[in-house]
Each structure stands twice: as structure tokens, then as C-alpha cells.
Design a protein around this motif. Sequence first.
Motif, PDB file in Angstrom:
ATOM      1  N   ALA A  84     -15.883   4.503  40.544  1.00 10.20           N
ATOM      2  CA  ALA A  84     -16.357   4.180  41.900  1.00 10.20           C
ATOM      3  C   ALA A  84     -17.818   4.604  42.050  1.00 10.20           C
ATOM      4  O   ALA A  84     -18.164   5.419  42.894  1.00 10.20           O
ATOM      5  N   SER A  86     -21.822   4.408  42.829  1.00 10.03           N
ATOM      6  CA  SER A  86     -22.804   3.818  43.728  1.00 10.03           C
ATOM      7  C   SER A  86     -24.034   4.714  43.701  1.00 10.03           C
ATOM      8  O   SER A  86     -24.005   5.807  43.154  1.00 10.03           O
ATOM      9  N   GLY A  87     -25.104   4.268  44.278  1.00 11.24           N
ATOM     10  CA  GLY A  87     -26.311   5.077  44.330  1.00 11.24           C
ATOM     11  C   GLY A  87     -27.558   4.256  44.139  1.00 11.24           C
ATOM     12  O   GLY A  87     -27.574   3.047  44.399  1.00 11.24           O
ATOM     13  N   GLU A  88     -28.609   4.929  43.652  1.00 11.59           N
ATOM     14  CA  GLU A  88     -29.912   4.292  43.563  1.00 11.59           C
ATOM     15  C   GLU A  88     -30.642   4.755  42.297  1.00 11.59           C
ATOM     16  O   GLU A  88     -30.561   5.917  41.906  1.00 11.59           O
ATOM     17  N   PRO A 104     -30.189  -0.712  43.008  1.00 20.06           N
ATOM     18  CA  PRO A 104     -28.887  -0.065  43.238  1.00 20.06           C
ATOM     19  C   PRO A 104     -28.171   0.206  41.916  1.00 20.06           C
ATOM     20  O   PRO A 104     -28.421  -0.463  40.915  1.00 20.06           O
ATOM     21  N   GLU A 106     -25.288  -0.395  39.793  1.00 18.13           N
ATOM     22  CA  GLU A 106     -24.259  -1.433  39.689  1.00 18.13           C
ATOM     23  C   GLU A 106     -23.886  -1.626  38.224  1.00 18.13           C
ATOM     24  O   GLU A 106     -24.249  -2.629  37.609  1.00 18.13           O
ATOM     25  N   GLN A 113     -25.182  -0.103  32.709  1.00 15.46           N
ATOM     26  CA  GLN A 113     -26.039  -0.958  33.521  1.00 15.46           C
ATOM     27  C   GLN A 113     -27.272  -1.285  32.708  1.00 15.46           C
ATOM     28  O   GLN A 113     -27.956  -0.393  32.200  1.00 15.46           O
ATOM     29  N   TRP A 131     -26.915   9.236  42.075  1.00 18.30           N
ATOM     30  CA  TRP A 131     -25.696   8.442  42.116  1.00 18.30           C
ATOM     31  C   TRP A 131     -24.505   9.254  42.578  1.00 18.30           C
ATOM     32  O   TRP A 131     -24.510  10.478  42.559  1.00 18.30           O
TER      33      TRP A 131
END
Length: 146
Positions: A84, A86-88, A104, A106, A113, A131
Motif C-alpha cells: 500500500a 504512496s508518497g512523493e 508520485p 507509483e 518504479q 513515502w
Amino acid sequence: MKFNWGTGIAIFFSVFVLSLVYQVYRSTQYDHSLVSDQYYADDLRYQEHYNKLVNAQQLEEDLQIQPLADKATLELHFPKQVSALSGEIYFFCPSDQSSDFRLPVEPMGDGIQRIPTEELRRGLWKIKVDWIGDGKAYYKEQDIRL
């Protein structure tokens, strides 16, 4: 008037004292305080950042940031034990602020990624990944050269 060693010493000390007075005057023109007006909020943000670093160090498998051999793609290998995500991702170019950008987090199904880098300027980049995985916040920063 005769110029002797006593006159030379008097002139030297006079110039020295005047230069000290000038330096003291100039130093009072600047605000040298290191205290922030929002020191409590700044301290909380620093503690949050520190907690992210500690969380990242406690992972069995660390986030890996690797440019591929052709330097046209950057791969981020997220730990398999965390889901799960998410983040930057923040790409920081120290030599040119206008080149900085954010993406992002992903990752694909394999936890990797891939980011194309052929359009990025060549040189040093700081990759800052902030993240969240499984409800815990993590942070990793790494320098790469493209």
C-alpha cells in the motif's frame, strides 16, 4: 613636524581602533539570531522527519535507487515487506532550481518504479523519496549522477 616611531604607533593604534569600531557598527546592522518564530512547529517537523529516517533504517530491505547502465532510466526498488505504497519523489538539481520536479510514488506490481531520465539535464541530482507504506512513513535521500 617630524615623523618618529611614537607617531607611527599612535597612527597604527588609531587606525586599528577605528577599524574595530567600524566592524562593531557593521555587525549590529545584521540580524544574527538563529531562533525561528515557529520554533515549536519546526521542532515537530524535524521530529517527524527523524522518525521517518528511523523507520527506513529499521526495514529489513532498504529502498534501492539505481540508475540503469544506459542512464536513461532510474529504478526505485521498494521493499517487498511493505505494501500500500504512496508518497512523493522529489528530484532536486543543486545547480539549477528550475529543473527540480516531483513525481508520485507509483510502483508496478513487482515493487519497482521506473522513471525515464533521458530528458533530465546531466549532472548531480538528489533524489528524495518521502513515502508511506502500511501506514508508516519513511524517507530516503540519495545522490545520483546522470
